[in-house]
Write an enzyme that holds these catalytic residues in place. Structure first.
Site, PDB file in Angstrom:
ATOM      1  N   ASP A 251       0.637  -1.142  -0.231  1.00 21.83           N
ATOM      2  CA  ASP A 251      -0.014  -0.002  -0.179  1.00 21.83           C
ATOM      3  C   ASP A 251       0.724   1.267   0.050  1.00 21.83           C
ATOM      4  OD1 ASP A 251      -2.091  -1.561   0.104  1.00 21.83           O
ATOM      5  OD2 ASP A 251      -2.778  -0.832   2.044  1.00 21.83           O
TER       6      ASP A 251
ATOM      7  N   VAL B  70       3.671   1.590  -1.221  1.00 20.99           N
ATOM      8  CA  VAL B  70       4.150   1.662  -2.525  1.00 20.99           C
ATOM      9  C   VAL B  70       3.198   2.319  -3.592  1.00 20.99           C
ATOM     10  CG1 VAL B  70       5.176   0.396  -4.780  1.00 20.99           C
ATOM     11  CG2 VAL B  70       6.195  -0.040  -2.367  1.00 20.99           C
ATOM     12  N   THR B  71       1.800   1.817  -3.549  1.00 20.39           N
ATOM     13  CA  THR B  71       0.929   2.216  -4.346  1.00 20.39           C
ATOM     14  C   THR B  71       0.694   3.638  -4.045  1.00 20.39           C
ATOM     15  OG1 THR B  71      -0.137   0.152  -4.051  1.00 20.39           O
ATOM     16  CG2 THR B  71      -1.541   1.852  -4.861  1.00 20.39           C
TER      17      THR B  71
ATOM     18  N   ASP C 102       3.377   0.968  -9.955  1.00 22.17           N
ATOM     19  CA  ASP C 102       2.121   0.115 -10.259  1.00 22.17           C
ATOM     20  C   ASP C 102       2.362  -1.381 -10.598  1.00 22.17           C
ATOM     21  OD1 ASP C 102      -0.598  -0.233 -10.417  1.00 22.17           O
ATOM     22  OD2 ASP C 102      -0.642   0.604 -12.506  1.00 22.17           O
TER      23      ASP C 102
ATOM     24  N   GLY D 206       1.662  -4.649  -6.671  1.00 25.81           N
ATOM     25  CA  GLY D 206       1.106  -6.163  -6.840  1.00 25.81           C
ATOM     26  C   GLY D 206       2.021  -7.152  -6.841  1.00 25.81           C
TER      27      GLY D 206
ATOM     28  N   SER E   3      -5.008  -8.600  -1.843  1.00 20.33           N
ATOM     29  CA  SER E   3      -6.190  -8.259  -1.141  1.00 20.33           C
ATOM     30  C   SER E   3      -7.283  -7.714  -2.004  1.00 20.33           C
ATOM     31  CB  SER E   3      -5.954  -7.552   0.083  1.00 20.33           C
ATOM     32  OG  SER E   3      -5.654  -6.166  -0.218  1.00 20.33           O
TER      33      SER E   3
ATOM     34  N   ASP F  68      -5.425   0.037  -5.652  1.00 24.19           N
ATOM     35  CA  ASP F  68      -4.251   0.193  -7.017  1.00 24.19           C
ATOM     36  C   ASP F  68      -5.384   0.658  -8.074  1.00 24.19           C
ATOM     37  OD1 ASP F  68      -3.513  -0.722  -9.544  1.00 24.19           O
ATOM     38  OD2 ASP F  68      -2.034  -1.929  -8.147  1.00 24.19           O
TER      39      ASP F  68
ATOM     40  N   ASP G 197      -4.975   4.643  -9.775  1.00 24.89           N
ATOM     41  CA  ASP G 197      -4.434   4.558 -11.228  1.00 24.89           C
ATOM     42  C   ASP G 197      -5.307   5.670 -12.007  1.00 24.89           C
ATOM     43  OD1 ASP G 197      -3.041   2.370 -10.975  1.00 24.89           O
ATOM     44  OD2 ASP G 197      -4.231   0.913 -12.001  1.00 24.89           O
TER      45      ASP G 197
HETATM   46  C1  LIG Z   1      15.584  10.899 -24.488  1.00 25.05           C
HETATM   47  C2  LIG Z   1      14.267  10.352 -24.349  1.00 25.05           C
HETATM   48  C3  LIG Z   1      13.421  10.627 -23.219  1.00 25.05           C
HETATM   49  C4  LIG Z   1      12.686   9.680 -22.680  1.00 25.05           C
HETATM   50  C5  LIG Z   1      11.875   9.844 -21.647  1.00 25.05           C
HETATM   51  C6  LIG Z   1      11.469   8.545 -20.969  1.00 25.05           C
HETATM   52  C7  LIG Z   1      10.265   7.951 -21.678  1.00 25.05           C
HETATM   53  C8  LIG Z   1       9.477   7.241 -21.057  1.00 25.05           C
HETATM   54  C9  LIG Z   1       9.122   5.911 -21.488  1.00 25.05           C
HETATM   55  C10 LIG Z   1       8.416   5.214 -20.969  1.00 25.05           C
HETATM   56  C11 LIG Z   1       7.544   5.040 -19.837  1.00 25.05           C
HETATM   57  C12 LIG Z   1       6.409   4.226 -19.847  1.00 25.05           C
HETATM   58  C13 LIG Z   1       6.055   3.750 -18.773  1.00 25.05           C
HETATM   59  C14 LIG Z   1       4.679   2.838 -18.755  1.00 25.05           C
HETATM   60  C15 LIG Z   1       4.705   1.978 -17.665  1.00 25.05           C
HETATM   61  C16 LIG Z   1       3.359   1.614 -17.405  1.00 25.05           C
HETATM   62  C17 LIG Z   1       3.439   0.592 -16.305  1.00 25.05           C
HETATM   63  C18 LIG Z   1       1.935   0.558 -15.817  1.00 25.05           C
HETATM   64  O1  LIG Z   1       1.546   1.400 -14.878  1.00 25.05           O
HETATM   65  O2  LIG Z   1       1.308  -0.459 -16.174  1.00 25.05           O
HETATM   66  C19 LIG Z   1       0.165  -0.649 -15.571  1.00 25.05           C
HETATM   67  C20 LIG Z   1      -0.400  -1.828 -16.370  1.00 25.05           C
HETATM   68  C21 LIG Z   1      -1.738  -2.239 -15.743  1.00 25.05           C
HETATM   69  O3  LIG Z   1      -1.648  -2.735 -14.463  1.00 25.05           O
HETATM   70  P1  LIG Z   1      -2.967  -2.559 -13.544  1.00 25.05           P
HETATM   71  O4  LIG Z   1      -3.489  -4.336 -13.496  1.00 25.05           O
HETATM   72  O5  LIG Z   1      -2.719  -2.249 -12.109  1.00 25.05           O
HETATM   73  O6  LIG Z   1      -4.091  -1.860 -14.141  1.00 25.05           O
HETATM   74  C22 LIG Z   1      -5.372  -2.141 -14.253  1.00 25.05           C
HETATM   75  C23 LIG Z   1      -5.622  -1.807 -15.757  1.00 25.05           C
HETATM   76  O7  LIG Z   1      -4.787  -0.482 -16.079  1.00 25.05           O
HETATM   77  C24 LIG Z   1      -6.934  -1.573 -16.270  1.00 25.05           C
HETATM   78  O8  LIG Z   1      -6.747  -0.496 -17.495  1.00 25.05           O
HETATM   79  P2  LIG Z   1      -7.861  -0.194 -18.386  1.00 25.05           P
HETATM   80  O9  LIG Z   1      -9.010  -0.801 -17.870  1.00 25.05           O
HETATM   81  O10 LIG Z   1      -7.996   1.210 -18.401  1.00 25.05           O
HETATM   82  O11 LIG Z   1      -7.392  -0.554 -19.595  1.00 25.05           O
HETATM   83  C25 LIG Z   1      -7.709  -0.795 -15.197  1.00 25.05           C
HETATM   84  O12 LIG Z   1      -9.074  -0.864 -15.575  1.00 25.05           O
HETATM   85  C26 LIG Z   1      -7.620  -1.243 -13.955  1.00 25.05           C
HETATM   86  O13 LIG Z   1      -8.487  -0.517 -12.968  1.00 25.05           O
HETATM   87  C27 LIG Z   1      -5.977  -1.200 -13.547  1.00 25.05           C
HETATM   88  O14 LIG Z   1      -6.021  -1.845 -12.227  1.00 25.05           O
HETATM   89  O15 LIG Z   1       0.367  -2.916 -16.311  1.00 25.05           O
HETATM   90  C28 LIG Z   1       0.779  -3.557 -17.323  1.00 25.05           C
HETATM   91  O16 LIG Z   1       0.060  -3.203 -18.319  1.00 25.05           O
HETATM   92  C29 LIG Z   1       2.007  -4.280 -17.416  1.00 25.05           C
HETATM   93  C30 LIG Z   1       2.867  -4.058 -18.719  1.00 25.05           C
HETATM   94  C31 LIG Z   1       3.364  -2.780 -18.460  1.00 25.05           C
HETATM   95  C32 LIG Z   1       4.336  -2.495 -19.921  1.00 25.05           C
HETATM   96  C33 LIG Z   1       5.243  -1.313 -19.527  1.00 25.05           C
HETATM   97  C34 LIG Z   1       5.909  -1.134 -20.781  1.00 25.05           C
HETATM   98  C35 LIG Z   1       6.961   0.058 -20.905  1.00 25.05           C
HETATM   99  C36 LIG Z   1       7.631  -0.330 -22.183  1.00 25.05           C
HETATM  100  C37 LIG Z   1       8.254   0.590 -22.894  1.00 25.05           C
HETATM  101  C38 LIG Z   1       8.986   1.367 -22.196  1.00 25.05           C
HETATM  102  C39 LIG Z   1       9.589   2.183 -23.441  1.00 25.05           C
HETATM  103  C40 LIG Z   1      10.821   2.662 -22.939  1.00 25.05           C
HETATM  104  C41 LIG Z   1      11.085   3.688 -24.274  1.00 25.05           C
HETATM  105  C42 LIG Z   1      11.912   4.604 -23.741  1.00 25.05           C
HETATM  106  C43 LIG Z   1      12.681   5.475 -24.929  1.00 25.05           C
HETATM  107  C44 LIG Z   1      13.644   6.427 -24.284  1.00 25.05           C
HETATM  108  C45 LIG Z   1      14.870   6.518 -25.068  1.00 25.05           C
HETATM  109  N1  LIG Z   2      -1.116  -2.178  -2.661  1.00 24.29           N
HETATM  110  C1  LIG Z   2      -1.695  -3.388  -3.288  1.00 24.29           C
HETATM  111  C2  LIG Z   2      -1.580  -2.995  -4.814  1.00 24.29           C
HETATM  112  C3  LIG Z   2      -1.807  -4.211  -5.543  1.00 24.29           C
HETATM  113  N2  LIG Z   2      -2.371  -5.352  -4.800  1.00 24.29           N
HETATM  114  C4  LIG Z   2      -2.694  -6.713  -5.840  1.00 24.29           C
HETATM  115  O1  LIG Z   2      -1.993  -6.661  -6.905  1.00 24.29           O
HETATM  116  C5  LIG Z   2      -3.202  -6.606  -7.794  1.00 24.29           C
HETATM  117  C6  LIG Z   2      -2.683  -5.797  -8.933  1.00 24.29           C
HETATM  118  O2  LIG Z   2      -1.443  -6.289  -9.520  1.00 24.29           O
HETATM  119  P1  LIG Z   2      -0.435  -5.193 -10.360  1.00 24.29           P
HETATM  120  O3  LIG Z   2       0.715  -5.992 -10.801  1.00 24.29           O
HETATM  121  O4  LIG Z   2      -1.270  -4.998 -11.473  1.00 24.29           O
HETATM  122  O5  LIG Z   2      -0.011  -4.100  -9.568  1.00 24.29           O
HETATM  123  C7  LIG Z   2      -4.436  -6.404  -7.294  1.00 24.29           C
HETATM  124  O6  LIG Z   2      -5.369  -6.575  -8.038  1.00 24.29           O
HETATM  125  C8  LIG Z   2      -4.243  -6.627  -5.880  1.00 24.29           C
HETATM  126  O7  LIG Z   2      -4.700  -8.081  -5.769  1.00 24.29           O
HETATM  127  C9  LIG Z   2      -2.429  -5.559  -3.640  1.00 24.29           C
HETATM  128  O8  LIG Z   2      -2.828  -6.240  -2.784  1.00 24.29           O
HETATM  129  N3  LIG Z   2      -2.152  -4.323  -2.748  1.00 24.29           N
HETATM  130 MG   LIG Z   3      -0.317  -2.234  -9.389  1.00 32.01          MG
HETATM  131 MG   LIG Z   4      -2.644  -0.271 -11.304  1.00 30.84          MG
END
Ligand SMILES: CCCCCCCC/C=C\CCCCCCCC(=O)OC[C@H](COP(=O)(O)O[C@@H]1[C@H](O)[C@H](OP(=O)(O)O)[C@@H](O)[C@H](O)[C@H]1O)OC(=O)CCCCCCC/C=C\CCCCCCCC
Ligand SMILES: Nc1ccn([C@@H]2O[C@H](COP(=O)(O)O)[C@@H](O)[C@H]2O)c(=O)n1
Ligand SMILES: [Mg+2]
Ligand SMILES: [Mg+2]
Length: 222
Positions: free
Chosen positions: A29, A31-32, A66, A70, A80, A87, A91
């Site tokens: 929590d 960290v979140t 984020d 988890g 939980s 979380d 978001d």
């Molecule tokens: C000189 C250049 C300068 C460059 C500056 C830096 C550039 C910055 C580059 C990248 C930063 C990208 C960071 C993105 C990280 C995203 C991580 C993240 O938060 O993912 C969260 C996601 C979902 O997690 P949850 O299950 O907690 O979320 C649920 C979900 O989101 C539902 O969403 P929805 O319904 O809206 O669609 C919600 O409903 C739900 O409530 C919510 O709980 O996690 C993931 O998806 C996991 C995959 C993460 C993938 C991260 C990929 C990063 C990839 C590449 C970075 C590229 C870097 C390139 C840099 C280039 C610079 C030279």
């Molecule tokens: N403070 C928190 C945050 C997350 N969780 C659990 O993790 C799941 C989300 O996973 P991510 O990898 O997407 O962060 C969430 O559904 C919870 O089950 C938690 O327990 N406490």
């Molecule tokens: Mg998370």
């Molecule tokens: Mg999240």
């Protein structure tokens, strides 16, 4: 797509860091909450002033929390319902700050009414896209669709473009065009995703309602 393919990679990379935080006595929590505060600070301090590079650097440092929270909860065996709620709710706050910060820029010194409107659309449609899934699941539907542009895509497209656009201030010519392009992509992608999710919920709701009508509780099919 990123949620499906990149999550496994980031889980492997971030697991040792998550384990270190656990050994230090940090809770998921905490960290979140810290991650969200960092993202909001980066977005609301830097973006409204057009400091896209530094804003994105700060946001990027915190946004991975984020994935860490988890991961920690799972390592501790303490995933939980409260954690899932916290979380997802935070978001929405973080997304609001990122697109809100960009909106403030275009409404102020960035002075562009069209991009201001596009950014507001990104903010609103992103929140509604998330809501469709949460509400659909809350009425007992599986909501078996993620759609074209999920949260991870919205963040990666916007943040990569923002970070590179920020290099304009360091003298890189024309690179600031990336941000408007990314915002349009996120806006259109979110609209498509919204339609995909609404259509799925409508179909699943119709199937569930029809199933209830043909097989009444405790009775035989009519
Ligand atoms: C000189 C250049 C300068 C460059 C500056 C830096 C550039 C910055 C580059 C990248 C930063 C990208 C960071 C993105 C990280 C995203 C991580 C993240 O938060 O993912 C969260 C996601 C979902 O997690 P949850 O299950 O907690 O979320 C649920 C979900 O989101 C539902 O969403 P929805 O319904 O809206 O669609 C919600 O409903 C739900 O409530 C919510 O709980 O996690 C993931 O998806 C996991 C995959 C993460 C993938 C991260 C990929 C990063 C990839 C590449 C970075 C590229 C870097 C390139 C840099 C280039 C610079 C030279
Ligand atoms: N403070 C928190 C945050 C997350 N969780 C659990 O993790 C799941 C989300 O996973 P991510 O990898 O997407 O962060 C969430 O559904 C919870 O089950 C938690 O327990 N406490
Ligand atoms: Mg998370
Ligand atoms: Mg999240």
């Amino acid at each position: 797509m990123l949620n499906k393919y990149a999550r496994a990679f980031f889980t492997r990379v971030l697991t040792p860091f998550a384990a270190l935080l656990i050994r230090l006595g940090v809770s998921p929590d905490a960290v979140t909450l810290t991650g969200t505060a960092g993202v909001c600070a980066g977005a609301l301090v830097f973006y409204p002033r057009g400091e896209f590079f530094w804003g994105t650097v700060v946001i990027t440092l915190f946004v991975f929390s984020d994935l860490v929270d988890g991961n920690m909860a799972r390592q501790l065996g303490r995933s939980s319902r409260w954690g899932a709620f916290l979380d997802s709710t935070l978001d929405r706050v973080a997304d609001g700050a990122i697109f809100g910060g960009l909106t403030l820029w275009y409404a102020g010194r960035g002075d562009d009414n069209v991009l201001c409107a596009v950014t507001i659309f990104c903010l609103a449609s992103g929140q509604v896209v998330s809501y469709t899934k949460a509400r659909g699941e809350s009425i007992g539907l599986p909501v078996n669709v993620n759609g074209l542009v999920e949260r991870a895509e919205r963040l990666v497209i916007s943040l990569v473009a923002c970070g590179f656009s920020g290099l304009h201030k360091f003298g890189v010519p024309h690179i600031d065009i990336l941000l408007p392009i990314a915002l349009w992509i996120v806006a259109v992608g979110s609209a498509v995703t919204l339609v995909q999710r609404v259509v799925t919920v409508r179909r699943e709701a119709a199937e569930a309602d029809a199933g209830e009508r043909t097989v009444p509780q405790g009775g035989e099919a009519r």
